[in-house]
Design an enzyme around this catalytic site. Structure first.
Site: not given
Length: 297
Positions: A68-70, A218, A213, A216, A275, A72, A94
């Site tokens: 997730d960090g990469t 939002l 979603s 959308d 992060e 991001h 992870t």
């Protein structure tokens, strides 16, 4: 699909020592679809963002193999570009939360096959002041959990490490006063956590807000007012679902918005996609259908 120029950015530290297997799983799948293929390894924090800023507008497609960090970092490198390439996420970390929202297989080989034979979707991206996020923005309990996570625990227990860290954080997390302006409305109160959601997963846990979603225009906004362990675990365990503008007796309020301003009586650490590097106050808005991503059919 076939592209003239493409780039793969991979994080050698993501995935609990599965890098070699992950590269073997994706490179033979991706390479036949790309005429000129640039492969870059991140060596330190910020490299993935820098690579996207430097080379992104030259590319037809950018793949990221990492957590997730990469992801991001790549979102922050691609989002400011005038010409943004297609973006493909190969889950190598992870939790890989945003890839779960996009229904990308969690096996890297299967993910690569699904993306090169998949479809293009235009998704929303969040912008907080001058930064970007794909999955979530959060303050309070969520940022404390990120700050308190034990890296050895994360390596050993994987996704469970995030939940253990969150549970440890609950006891010392005092409520903070907040002011929230959203789409011309205004509320204030005390909370232990505020989440602005573009994705459906945090720590691999599917959140119980069915209206979220990434397409959308939002955000889902969840405000946890009750610091009890039961309220937090009720959210994670999906024991109930919330709908727009609905408050629950467990201390959770859920609403939807396209723009928000969040202020607190003191600067609070902000967690974006796992992060922590900014603080409140924050002006947040949806960039509707800002990135074109590859997803399975």
């Amino acid at each position: 699909m076939r592209w003239k120029k493409g780039m793969l950015i991979y994080n050698k530290n993501a995935g609990n020592d599965k890098l070699e297997r992950n590269l073997e799983g994706c490179l033979p799948v991706l390479a036949p679809h790309i005429d000129e293929f640039l492969i870059l390894q991140t060596k330190q924090k910020g490299d993935a963002c820098r690579y996207c800023l430097e080379y992104g507008d030259e590319m037809d497609v950018v793949f990221v193999l990492g957590g997730d960090g990469t992801v991001h970092e790549c979102v922050n490198g691609l989002s400011p570009l005038q010409r943004r390439p297609l973006f493909g996420i190969l889950p190598g970390g992870t939790c890989n939360d945003f890839s779960r929202t996009l229904k990308i297989p969690q096996n890297v080989h299967q993910a690569a096959e699904a993306l090169v034979n998949g479809q293009v979707r235009s998704i929303d991206i969040g912008k907080s002041n001058n930064d970007y996020f794909s999955n979530f923005w959060g303050v309070g309990l969520i940022s404390e959990a990120s700050n308190n996570i034990d890296e050895q625990e994360k390596s050993r227990f994987g996704k469970i490490g995030y939940l253990l860290s969150a549970v440890r954080s609950i006891g010392g997390n005092a409520p903070f006063p907040y002011k929230l302006e959203y789409d011309g409305n205004f509320i204030e109160g005390e909370a232990v956590m505020i989440l602005v959601l573009n994705g459906c997963f945090i720590g691999t846990n599917l959140l119980p807000f069915p209206m979220i979603s990434p397409e959308d225009g939002l955000f889902g906004v969840a405000i946890l007012e009750n610091a009890s362990l039961g309220a937090f675990l009720e959210i994670i365990a999906m024991k109930r679902s919330w709908t727009q503008n609905m408050s629950s007796d467990s201390g959770v309020t859920y609403l939807q918005a396209g723009t928000l301003t969040i202020e607190s009586n003191r600067p609070l650490d902000v967690d974006m996609d796992g992060e922590n590097y900014r603080q409140t106050p924050s002006r947040i808005k949806v960039l509707a259908r800002h990135l074109s991503v590859l997803t399975p059919n």
